[in-house]
Enzyme design. Structure first.
Site, mmCIF file in Angstrom:
data_model
loop_
_atom_site.group_PDB
_atom_site.id
_atom_site.type_symbol
_atom_site.label_atom_id
_atom_site.label_comp_id
_atom_site.label_asym_id
_atom_site.label_seq_id
_atom_site.Cartn_x
_atom_site.Cartn_y
_atom_site.Cartn_z
ATOM 1 N N ASP A 1 59.152 72.240 115.127
ATOM 2 C CA ASP A 1 59.180 71.383 113.944
ATOM 3 C C ASP A 1 58.277 71.969 112.858
ATOM 4 O OD1 ASP A 1 59.709 69.166 112.367
ATOM 5 O OD2 ASP A 1 58.215 67.902 113.354
HETATM 6 C C1 LIG Z 1 54.143 69.086 101.670
HETATM 7 C C2 LIG Z 1 54.005 70.015 102.854
HETATM 8 C C3 LIG Z 1 55.065 69.782 103.887
HETATM 9 C C4 LIG Z 1 55.118 70.895 104.888
HETATM 10 C C5 LIG Z 1 56.228 70.621 105.862
HETATM 11 C C6 LIG Z 1 56.386 71.708 106.856
HETATM 12 C C7 LIG Z 1 57.247 71.256 107.976
HETATM 13 C C8 LIG Z 1 56.684 70.053 108.669
HETATM 14 C C9 LIG Z 1 57.629 69.522 109.661
HETATM 15 C C10 LIG Z 1 57.344 68.084 110.017
HETATM 16 O O1 LIG Z 1 56.331 67.522 109.626
HETATM 17 O O2 LIG Z 1 58.135 67.494 110.727
#
Ligand SMILES: CCCCCCCCCC(=O)O
Ligand SMILES: CC(C)(COP(=O)(O)OP(=O)(O)OC[C@H]1O[C@@H](n2cnc3c(N)ncnc32)[C@H](O)[C@@H]1OP(=O)(O)O)[C@@H](O)C(=O)NCCC(=O)NCCS
Length: 162
Positions: free
Chosen positions: A89
């Site tokens: 994830d």
């Molecule tokens: C605003 C920054 C977000 C970064 C997201 C990267 C992936 C996260 C996956 C999840 O939280 O399930």
């Protein structure tokens, strides 16, 4: 807390592990790109759960060296499937960000191929497969040498600013 309900607690930290990458890889600073909020998997670099170091390879794809510590245990001596799903994830979502897409994860499919022994450093190789409209598909696998422990397919959806 009774003996029956007592939770196993690690009182000592495991020794340092070597998370160095290959010679052609360059360090990737995840907090500099997405901020400090992304710490569920990679936020405790000296802890007993996950230890993670991010890189980009020569093709700019995101790679991670990951150590699954004793606190990721599921089957005795091996990583919990959910711990591998959490790693996919974070890393596959981050791979889409690293490729320039502002996304959240919409769907994640994980196939568990081999039991992953604890306290072993493995590699997560990611690849951005396609970008169609708001849908960014990222694939990855957790492996060590020829052994593939798990494969992940992640559909990321670009965020619409309201
Ligand atoms: C605003 C920054 C977000 C970064 C997201 C990267 C992936 C996260 C996956 C999840 O939280 O399930
Ligand atoms: C993903 C999310 C942003 C999509 O919501 P939205 O912005 O309203 O967008 P839509 O529902 O219109 O979806 C956009 C497209 O992606 C597709 N899609 C969205 N979620 C999907 C999923 N889980 N599986 C397959 N396709 C999906 C939609 O079918 C749509 O495709 P289309 O344009 O061909 O019709 C929203 O569902 C969300 O915020 N989910 C929570 C995400 C999350 O918490 N992730 C973990 C932390 S990163």
């Amino acid at each position: 807390m009774t003996k029956a309900t007592a939770k196993k607690v690690c009182t000592t930290l495991c020794p340092p592990v070597d998370l160095s990458g290959e010679a052609s890889w360059t360090d990737f600073d995840a907090p500099a790109l997405v901020g400090e909020s992304l710490r569920f998997v990679s936020g405790e670099p000296d802890g007993n759960r996950f230890r993670v170091r991010y890189y980009r390879d020569g093709e700019q794809q995101l790679k991670a060296r990951i150590w699954f510590g004793p606190e990721t245990e599921g089957p005795p001596g091996h990583a919990h499937g959910g711990s591998m799903a959490a790693v996919f994830d974070e890393v596959l979502g981050l791979a889409a960000w690293a490729a320039g897409y502002s996304i959240v994860v919409g769907n994640l499919n994980v196939s568990f191929r081999n039991l992953l022994p604890l306290q072993q450093v493995v590699t997560l190789e990611s690849r951005v497969i396609s970008a169609e409209g708001r849908k960014i598909m990222v694939h990855g696998r957790i492996c060590s040498g020829e052994t593939v422990y798990a494969e992940g397919e992640c559909l990321c959806i670009t965020i619409v600013k309201k």
